[in-house]
Scaffold this motif. Structure first.
Motif, PDB file in Angstrom:
ATOM      1  N   ASN A 157       0.815  -1.209   0.000  1.00  0.00           N
ATOM      2  CA  ASN A 157       0.000   0.000   0.000  1.00  0.00           C
ATOM      3  C   ASN A 157       0.851   1.263   0.000  1.00  0.00           C
ATOM      4  O   ASN A 157       0.363   2.343   0.267  1.00  0.00           O
ATOM      5  N   SER A 158       2.159   1.128  -0.263  1.00  0.00           N
ATOM      6  CA  SER A 158       3.039   2.288  -0.311  1.00  0.00           C
ATOM      7  C   SER A 158       3.618   2.427  -1.706  1.00  0.00           C
ATOM      8  O   SER A 158       3.556   1.523  -2.513  1.00  0.00           O
ATOM      9  N   HIS A 159       4.200   3.593  -1.967  1.00  0.00           N
ATOM     10  CA  HIS A 159       4.798   3.855  -3.262  1.00  0.00           C
ATOM     11  C   HIS A 159       6.306   3.913  -3.110  1.00  0.00           C
ATOM     12  O   HIS A 159       6.835   4.351  -2.102  1.00  0.00           O
ATOM     13  N   VAL A 160       7.009   3.460  -4.139  1.00  0.00           N
ATOM     14  CA  VAL A 160       8.463   3.459  -4.120  1.00  0.00           C
ATOM     15  C   VAL A 160       8.961   4.710  -4.806  1.00  0.00           C
ATOM     16  O   VAL A 160       8.583   4.985  -5.940  1.00  0.00           O
ATOM     17  N   PRO A 161       9.809   5.504  -4.152  1.00  0.00           N
ATOM     18  CA  PRO A 161      10.281   6.743  -4.770  1.00  0.00           C
ATOM     19  C   PRO A 161      11.219   6.478  -5.932  1.00  0.00           C
ATOM     20  O   PRO A 161      11.901   5.479  -5.981  1.00  0.00           O
ATOM     21  N   SER A 162      11.262   7.397  -6.858  1.00  0.00           N
ATOM     22  CA  SER A 162      12.202   7.341  -7.973  1.00  0.00           C
ATOM     23  C   SER A 162      13.619   7.546  -7.423  1.00  0.00           C
ATOM     24  O   SER A 162      13.802   8.212  -6.413  1.00  0.00           O
ATOM     25  N   PRO A 163      14.706   6.959  -8.055  1.00  0.00           N
ATOM     26  CA  PRO A 163      14.680   6.295  -9.361  1.00  0.00           C
ATOM     27  C   PRO A 163      14.458   4.797  -9.264  1.00  0.00           C
ATOM     28  O   PRO A 163      14.553   4.113 -10.276  1.00  0.00           O
ATOM     29  N   LEU A 164      14.244   4.256  -8.079  1.00  0.00           N
ATOM     30  CA  LEU A 164      14.100   2.815  -7.920  1.00  0.00           C
ATOM     31  C   LEU A 164      12.635   2.429  -7.856  1.00  0.00           C
ATOM     32  O   LEU A 164      12.235   1.555  -7.103  1.00  0.00           O
ATOM     33  N   ARG A 165      11.838   3.089  -8.666  1.00  0.00           N
ATOM     34  CA  ARG A 165      10.405   2.866  -8.628  1.00  0.00           C
ATOM     35  C   ARG A 165      10.056   1.496  -9.192  1.00  0.00           C
ATOM     36  O   ARG A 165      10.526   1.102 -10.245  1.00  0.00           O
TER      37      ARG A 165
ATOM     38  N   HIS B 178      21.594  -8.483  -3.148  1.00  0.00           N
ATOM     39  CA  HIS B 178      21.969  -7.145  -3.597  1.00  0.00           C
ATOM     40  C   HIS B 178      20.770  -6.216  -3.789  1.00  0.00           C
ATOM     41  O   HIS B 178      20.952  -5.088  -4.265  1.00  0.00           O
ATOM     42  N   GLY B 179      19.576  -6.666  -3.449  1.00  0.00           N
ATOM     43  CA  GLY B 179      18.417  -5.801  -3.552  1.00  0.00           C
ATOM     44  C   GLY B 179      18.429  -4.696  -2.509  1.00  0.00           C
ATOM     45  O   GLY B 179      19.002  -4.844  -1.433  1.00  0.00           O
ATOM     46  N   ILE B 180      17.794  -3.577  -2.827  1.00  0.00           N
ATOM     47  CA  ILE B 180      17.750  -2.423  -1.923  1.00  0.00           C
ATOM     48  C   ILE B 180      16.397  -2.406  -1.216  1.00  0.00           C
ATOM     49  O   ILE B 180      15.352  -2.308  -1.864  1.00  0.00           O
ATOM     50  N   PRO B 181      16.363  -2.527   0.132  1.00  0.00           N
ATOM     51  CA  PRO B 181      15.082  -2.499   0.856  1.00  0.00           C
ATOM     52  C   PRO B 181      14.379  -1.161   0.696  1.00  0.00           C
ATOM     53  O   PRO B 181      15.002  -0.099   0.778  1.00  0.00           O
ATOM     54  N   MET B 182      13.078  -1.206   0.474  1.00  0.00           N
ATOM     55  CA  MET B 182      12.269   0.002   0.287  1.00  0.00           C
ATOM     56  C   MET B 182      11.019  -0.103   1.153  1.00  0.00           C
ATOM     57  O   MET B 182      10.652  -1.186   1.624  1.00  0.00           O
ATOM     58  N   ASN B 183      10.346   1.017   1.354  1.00  0.00           N
ATOM     59  CA  ASN B 183       9.055   1.065   2.064  1.00  0.00           C
ATOM     60  C   ASN B 183       9.106   0.334   3.399  1.00  0.00           C
ATOM     61  O   ASN B 183       8.369  -0.613   3.640  1.00  0.00           O
ATOM     62  N   ASN B 184      10.007   0.774   4.269  1.00  0.00           N
ATOM     63  CA  ASN B 184      10.154   0.138   5.581  1.00  0.00           C
ATOM     64  C   ASN B 184      10.405  -1.351   5.447  1.00  0.00           C
ATOM     65  O   ASN B 184       9.831  -2.173   6.166  1.00  0.00           O
ATOM     66  N   PHE B 185      11.279  -1.713   4.485  1.00  0.00           N
ATOM     67  CA  PHE B 185      11.756  -3.083   4.267  1.00  0.00           C
ATOM     68  C   PHE B 185      10.686  -4.035   3.735  1.00  0.00           C
ATOM     69  O   PHE B 185      10.899  -5.238   3.698  1.00  0.00           O
ATOM     70  N   SER B 186       9.551  -3.513   3.290  1.00  0.00           N
ATOM     71  CA  SER B 186       8.502  -4.386   2.777  1.00  0.00           C
ATOM     72  C   SER B 186       8.721  -4.770   1.314  1.00  0.00           C
ATOM     73  O   SER B 186       8.041  -5.659   0.799  1.00  0.00           O
ATOM     74  N   GLN B 187       9.654  -4.112   0.638  1.00  0.00           N
ATOM     75  CA  GLN B 187       9.972  -4.407  -0.753  1.00  0.00           C
ATOM     76  C   GLN B 187      11.473  -4.410  -0.947  1.00  0.00           C
ATOM     77  O   GLN B 187      12.219  -3.796  -0.174  1.00  0.00           O
ATOM     78  N   SER B 188      11.914  -5.112  -1.983  1.00  0.00           N
ATOM     79  CA  SER B 188      13.330  -5.118  -2.364  1.00  0.00           C
ATOM     80  C   SER B 188      13.430  -4.702  -3.825  1.00  0.00           C
ATOM     81  O   SER B 188      12.906  -5.382  -4.707  1.00  0.00           O
TER      82      SER B 188
END
Length: 361
Positions: A26-34, A105-115
């Motif tokens: 339910n969150s959005h990933v900021p650019s540039p790693l959208r 090597h993935g980058i955690p996003m959205n409070n670690f809910s996405q890579s």
């Protein structure tokens, strides 16, 4: 597998399937790693499977299966030739797969809910022989000898030897690692109407037949226990492992994801030389087709991330430990089982996992 069609041609069997799998947040990933926003049914993938018995000898089996998704592919060729029951089962397998490398090597996003991917893809080639010993009671032992080649490529197709931070992605320093692995696995299974027990112990040894081959020892285990409480089923599992030797970053244990700690992206909890993951579930059937599930997942890299070459876990800011709690539903149809899980991680980030799995008949 969302849909499957089987075609019989003499002794051969040909399966065509379509799969669906998707994770929603339910969150959005900021650019540039959208990460593109996509619907639950926008990730279809196809699969082909050919099974042919008695190809060369009586009771032998020749299998070819091919899976192609939007971002990954997998080709598996297997040949099992007959042996007397007292000698066990021998088989030859060849497998090649390509998939995005987000676990380490993935980058955690959205409070670690996405890579989010850094544009790395992992190509794996494995050629090996398996020797399954005759099963005794509930125990099954097997030994395998494999040649494995791990190759890193960019999304554009060019080979890669270092990540975006300039650290090597392999042990050799090139874009690939080669290894000859001896694999030994012991499995125990006991199932009845009231409970079940599963236990698997696996050890891998990388043999230094040549100086450029990886030399390591890896230990992995999985244990689960389930008990029926009236109509409900309570189950708990514990898995983990450790590796020592000339390890590469791609050999690290990745924690997080729908098959590990739900509520986190793939490998977003941590990546270490060792790991420990526990999963607890309570399944309550609502009717013949619908089951509700409550779960608690926990995982840790046991503070071993700094022992991974280049320390990708710490560089990506992974916490090293985490938990996910939530509930889900399982809905059975004639063709497949629909799974939906809703999870909340330690940072209060909410995630929904949706999947359609083929029913084993």
């Amino acid at each position: 597998m969302g849909a499957r069609k089987s075609i019989l041609a003499g002794k051969s069997k040909f399966d065509i399937g379509i799969n669906f799998i998707q994770k929603l947040c339910n969150s959005h990933v900021p650019s540039p790693l959208r990460i593109p926003s996509i619907s639950p049914f926008s990730l279809p993938s196809g699969s082909l499977c050919l099974k042919h018995p008695d190809l060369f000898l009586n009771s032998d089996m020749f299998d070819i299966s091919w899976h192609k998704g939007l971002y990954d592919s997998n080709l598996l060729i297997g040949y099992r030739y007959p042996k007397p029951l007292c000698l066990g089962q021998h088989s030859l397998t060849i497998q090649h797969s390509i998939s995005p490398e987000v676990r380490i090597h993935g980058i955690p996003m959205n409070n670690f809910s996405q890579s989010a991917s850094q544009g790395l893809r992992l190509s794996k080639l494995s050629i090996g022989l398996d020797f399954n010993e005759p099963s005794t009671s509930n125990w099954i032992n097997s030994t395998g000898v494999y040649f494995k080649r791990i190759h890193f490529i960019h999304d554009s197709g060019r080979s890669i030897s270092r990540d975006l931070d300039g650290f090597p992605v392999t042990c050799s320093g090139d874009s690939y690692d080669n290894m000859i692995v001896i694999n030994q696995k012991t499995r125990f299974e006991d199932v009845n109407d009231h409970n079940f027990t599963h236990f698997t112990l696996q050890m891998e040894h990388g043999t230094p037949l040549q100086p450029n081959l990886l030399t390591f020892n890896q230990f992995k285990f999985f244990a689960s226990k389930g008990v029926k409480l009236g109509p409900a089923v309570f189950s708990s599992s514990l898995s983990g492992g450790s590796i020592v030797g000339s390890i590469a970053p791609h050999q690290a244990f990745a924690i997080g994801g729908p098959n590990s700690v739900r509520g986190y992206g793939e490998g977003a909890v941590g990546s270490g030389q060792s790991c420990l993951v526990s999963k607890t579930e309570l399944a309550i059937p609502l009717n013949n087709k619908l089951t509700s599930v409550f779960f608690l997942d926990c995982g840790s890299d046991l503070r071993s991330s700094h022992r991974v070459p280049g320390n990708p876990g710490q560089r990506q800011g992974k916490p090293g430990s985490g938990y996910g709690i939530g509930f889900g539903i399982r809905f059975k149809t004639k063709l497949a089982q629909i799974k939906v899980d809703y999870a909340i991680n330690a940072f209060q980030q909410r995630s929904v996992y949706f999947g359609i799995n083929n029913l084993v008949v």
